[in-house]
Design a protein around this motif. Structure first.
Motif, PDB file in Angstrom:
ATOM      1  N   LEU A   7      32.024  52.732  47.497  1.00  0.00           N
ATOM      2  CA  LEU A   7      33.241  52.660  48.058  1.00  0.00           C
ATOM      3  C   LEU A   7      33.973  51.637  47.551  1.00  0.00           C
ATOM      4  CD1 LEU A   7      35.322  54.402  49.879  1.00  0.00           C
ATOM      5  CD2 LEU A   7      34.364  53.077  51.915  1.00  0.00           C
ATOM      6  N   ALA A   8      34.940  51.677  47.146  1.00  0.00           N
ATOM      7  CA  ALA A   8      35.821  50.367  46.616  1.00  0.00           C
ATOM      8  C   ALA A   8      37.266  50.317  47.599  1.00  0.00           C
ATOM      9  CB  ALA A   8      36.489  50.565  45.273  1.00  0.00           C
ATOM     10  N   LEU A   9      37.302  49.106  48.033  1.00  0.00           N
ATOM     11  CA  LEU A   9      38.589  48.827  48.897  1.00  0.00           C
ATOM     12  C   LEU A   9      39.176  47.658  48.221  1.00  0.00           C
ATOM     13  CD1 LEU A   9      36.662  48.419  52.433  1.00  0.00           C
ATOM     14  CD2 LEU A   9      37.682  50.430  51.362  1.00  0.00           C
ATOM     15  N   VAL A  10      40.608  48.025  48.040  1.00  0.00           N
ATOM     16  CA  VAL A  10      41.455  47.220  47.377  1.00  0.00           C
ATOM     17  C   VAL A  10      42.194  46.303  48.263  1.00  0.00           C
ATOM     18  CG1 VAL A  10      43.168  46.970  45.597  1.00  0.00           C
ATOM     19  CG2 VAL A  10      41.443  48.559  45.269  1.00  0.00           C
ATOM     20  N   GLY A  11      42.240  45.276  48.056  1.00  0.00           N
ATOM     21  CA  GLY A  11      43.094  44.300  49.316  1.00  0.00           C
ATOM     22  C   GLY A  11      44.359  44.027  48.833  1.00  0.00           C
ATOM     23  N   SER A  12      45.006  44.650  47.728  1.00  0.00           N
ATOM     24  CA  SER A  12      46.458  44.459  47.298  1.00  0.00           C
ATOM     25  C   SER A  12      47.028  45.762  47.630  1.00  0.00           C
ATOM     26  CB  SER A  12      46.415  44.082  46.079  1.00  0.00           C
ATOM     27  OG  SER A  12      47.630  44.074  45.457  1.00  0.00           O
ATOM     28  N   LEU A  13      48.162  46.084  48.164  1.00  0.00           N
ATOM     29  CA  LEU A  13      48.894  47.162  48.415  1.00  0.00           C
ATOM     30  C   LEU A  13      49.976  47.170  47.289  1.00  0.00           C
ATOM     31  CD1 LEU A  13      49.245  47.058  52.262  1.00  0.00           C
ATOM     32  CD2 LEU A  13      47.445  48.157  50.870  1.00  0.00           C
ATOM     33  N   ARG A  14      50.207  46.354  46.424  1.00  0.00           N
ATOM     34  CA  ARG A  14      51.343  46.241  45.629  1.00  0.00           C
ATOM     35  C   ARG A  14      51.310  47.211  44.698  1.00  0.00           C
ATOM     36  NH1 ARG A  14      52.017  43.719  40.712  1.00  0.00           N
ATOM     37  NH2 ARG A  14      50.045  42.725  40.892  1.00  0.00           N
ATOM     38  N   ASN A  15      52.294  47.941  44.261  1.00  0.00           N
ATOM     39  CA  ASN A  15      52.286  48.884  43.047  1.00  0.00           C
ATOM     40  C   ASN A  15      51.919  47.937  41.689  1.00  0.00           C
ATOM     41  OD1 ASN A  15      53.070  51.063  44.187  1.00  0.00           O
ATOM     42  ND2 ASN A  15      55.202  50.958  44.231  1.00  0.00           N
ATOM     43  N   GLY A  16      51.208  48.415  40.832  1.00  0.00           N
ATOM     44  CA  GLY A  16      50.793  47.595  39.654  1.00  0.00           C
ATOM     45  C   GLY A  16      50.013  46.564  39.807  1.00  0.00           C
ATOM     46  N   SER A  17      48.952  46.339  41.238  1.00  0.00           N
ATOM     47  CA  SER A  17      48.160  45.542  41.571  1.00  0.00           C
ATOM     48  C   SER A  17      46.909  45.337  40.203  1.00  0.00           C
ATOM     49  CB  SER A  17      47.614  45.917  42.601  1.00  0.00           C
ATOM     50  OG  SER A  17      46.584  45.011  42.819  1.00  0.00           O
ATOM     51  N   THR A  18      46.821  44.319  39.805  1.00  0.00           N
ATOM     52  CA  THR A  18      45.670  44.077  39.062  1.00  0.00           C
ATOM     53  C   THR A  18      44.517  44.177  39.561  1.00  0.00           C
ATOM     54  OG1 THR A  18      45.850  41.557  39.404  1.00  0.00           O
ATOM     55  CG2 THR A  18      47.113  42.449  37.377  1.00  0.00           C
ATOM     56  N   ASN A  19      44.288  43.954  40.785  1.00  0.00           N
ATOM     57  CA  ASN A  19      43.141  44.184  41.479  1.00  0.00           C
ATOM     58  C   ASN A  19      42.873  45.801  41.673  1.00  0.00           C
ATOM     59  OD1 ASN A  19      41.469  41.650  42.686  1.00  0.00           O
ATOM     60  ND2 ASN A  19      43.830  41.581  42.907  1.00  0.00           N
ATOM     61  N   ARG A  20      44.035  46.572  41.915  1.00  0.00           N
ATOM     62  CA  ARG A  20      44.016  47.956  41.909  1.00  0.00           C
ATOM     63  C   ARG A  20      43.334  48.243  40.426  1.00  0.00           C
ATOM     64  NH1 ARG A  20      44.247  53.033  44.768  1.00  0.00           N
ATOM     65  NH2 ARG A  20      44.547  54.597  43.201  1.00  0.00           N
ATOM     66  N   GLN A  21      43.885  47.651  39.365  1.00  0.00           N
ATOM     67  CA  GLN A  21      43.421  47.897  38.136  1.00  0.00           C
ATOM     68  C   GLN A  21      41.909  47.711  37.861  1.00  0.00           C
ATOM     69  OE1 GLN A  21      46.000  46.113  35.398  1.00  0.00           O
ATOM     70  NE2 GLN A  21      48.209  47.152  36.059  1.00  0.00           N
ATOM     71  N   LEU A  22      41.421  46.724  38.467  1.00  0.00           N
ATOM     72  CA  LEU A  22      39.912  46.347  38.285  1.00  0.00           C
ATOM     73  C   LEU A  22      39.365  47.631  39.079  1.00  0.00           C
ATOM     74  CD1 LEU A  22      39.451  42.734  39.193  1.00  0.00           C
ATOM     75  CD2 LEU A  22      39.172  43.561  37.155  1.00  0.00           C
ATOM     76  N   ALA A  23      39.715  48.262  40.237  1.00  0.00           N
ATOM     77  CA  ALA A  23      39.107  49.075  40.872  1.00  0.00           C
ATOM     78  C   ALA A  23      39.050  50.284  39.932  1.00  0.00           C
ATOM     79  CB  ALA A  23      39.543  49.278  42.252  1.00  0.00           C
ATOM     80  N   GLU A  24      40.157  50.770  39.155  1.00  0.00           N
ATOM     81  CA  GLU A  24      40.212  51.818  38.405  1.00  0.00           C
ATOM     82  C   GLU A  24      39.154  51.457  37.196  1.00  0.00           C
ATOM     83  OE1 GLU A  24      44.892  52.580  39.241  1.00  0.00           O
ATOM     84  OE2 GLU A  24      44.236  51.686  37.473  1.00  0.00           O
ATOM     85  N   ALA A  25      39.217  50.310  36.814  1.00  0.00           N
ATOM     86  CA  ALA A  25      38.190  50.048  35.551  1.00  0.00           C
ATOM     87  C   ALA A  25      36.685  50.225  36.257  1.00  0.00           C
ATOM     88  CB  ALA A  25      38.268  48.721  35.129  1.00  0.00           C
ATOM     89  N   ALA A  26      36.664  49.831  37.287  1.00  0.00           N
ATOM     90  CA  ALA A  26      34.950  49.974  37.939  1.00  0.00           C
ATOM     91  C   ALA A  26      34.799  51.702  38.035  1.00  0.00           C
ATOM     92  CB  ALA A  26      35.104  49.375  39.257  1.00  0.00           C
ATOM     93  N   ALA A  27      35.640  52.242  38.514  1.00  0.00           N
ATOM     94  CA  ALA A  27      35.694  53.939  38.534  1.00  0.00           C
ATOM     95  C   ALA A  27      35.544  54.476  37.155  1.00  0.00           C
ATOM     96  CB  ALA A  27      36.762  54.532  39.177  1.00  0.00           C
ATOM     97  N   HIS A  28      35.919  53.699  36.009  1.00  0.00           N
ATOM     98  CA  HIS A  28      35.972  54.316  34.885  1.00  0.00           C
ATOM     99  C   HIS A  28      34.402  53.784  33.975  1.00  0.00           C
ATOM    100  CE1 HIS A  28      36.902  55.402  30.653  1.00  0.00           C
ATOM    101  NE2 HIS A  28      36.571  54.294  30.139  1.00  0.00           N
ATOM    102  N   LEU A  29      34.078  52.681  34.708  1.00  0.00           N
ATOM    103  CA  LEU A  29      32.772  51.983  33.943  1.00  0.00           C
ATOM    104  C   LEU A  29      31.393  52.428  34.915  1.00  0.00           C
ATOM    105  CD1 LEU A  29      34.349  48.753  33.170  1.00  0.00           C
ATOM    106  CD2 LEU A  29      33.398  50.248  31.717  1.00  0.00           C
ATOM    107  N   ALA A  30      31.423  53.371  36.066  1.00  0.00           N
ATOM    108  CA  ALA A  30      30.488  53.596  36.951  1.00  0.00           C
ATOM    109  C   ALA A  30      29.353  54.179  35.861  1.00  0.00           C
ATOM    110  CB  ALA A  30      30.920  54.504  38.175  1.00  0.00           C
TER     111      ALA A  30
END
Length: 188
Positions: A7-30
């Motif tokens: 379960l990934a919890l992203v601490g940034s609520l900002r549109n375009g968040s680079t931390n959200r992008q890291l989470a997306e990368a983690a989902a892609h790389l699972a």
């Protein structure tokens, strides 16, 4: 079939968040037989308050978070650095997950903290504070699973983290280490 869920919890609520992008990368790389699920709805969870954390009437958004954490095999927190520490939304999520005291949804659950920030250290203070909060909440923080990516706005201005070979390799290593802790827990 998926054997392990992170379960990934992203601490940034900002549109375009680079931390959200890291989470997306983690989902892609699972890795095979695992998945990374990004929790949606941290912004909807009220600030933790014992007066509203009452069995049978826990706010729905907080209960969804607890249920998601209970169903997951591990947690991956992705956090920027806000004023030298973790964002309030992520700290609030940890607070909700830590209750009931001693029996919260993160109790003994393998957890890792990664993230990216604009500064030259990639948010290490925030990452350290998140690890500290998770430990106090009862999680099994996997200290070897770390990643702090500096210069986020420049580094990811034209490229998603999943397309950055160095960052992708580091995320994959974090996931392998975290999932290794899950497998150790199951074997114990």
């Amino acid at each position: 079939m998926t054997d392990n869920t992170v379960l990934a919890l992203v601490g940034s609520l900002r549109n375009g968040s680079t931390n959200r992008q890291l989470a997306e990368a983690a989902a892609h790389l699972a890795p095979n037989n695992s998945q990374v699920v990004i929790f949606e709805g941290l912004a909807d969870i009220p600030f933790y308050n014992d007066d509203i954390d009452v069995p049978g009437s826990v706010p729905a958004a907080a209960q969804r978070l607890r249920d998601a954490a209970l169903d997951a095999d591990a947690l991956l927190l992705l956090t920027p650095e806000h004023n030298g520490t973790i964002p309030a939304v992520l700290k609030n999520a940890i607070d909700w997950l830590s209750r009931p005291f001693g029996e919260g949804a993160v109790k003994a659950k393998p957890a890792a903290v990664i993230g990216t920030a604009y500064g030259q250290y990639g948010g290490v203070w925030a990452h350290d504070d998140a690890r500290k909060s998770l430990k106090i909440a009862g999680a099994n923080v996997v200290e070897e699973a770390k990643l702090s990516v500096p210069g986020s706005l420049v580094r990811f201005a034209e490229q998603h983290p999943k397309d950055d070979s160095e960052v992708s390799a580091q995320i994959s290593e974090v996931l392998e280490t975290l999932l290794g802790a899950v497998n150790e827990k199951v074997a114990a």
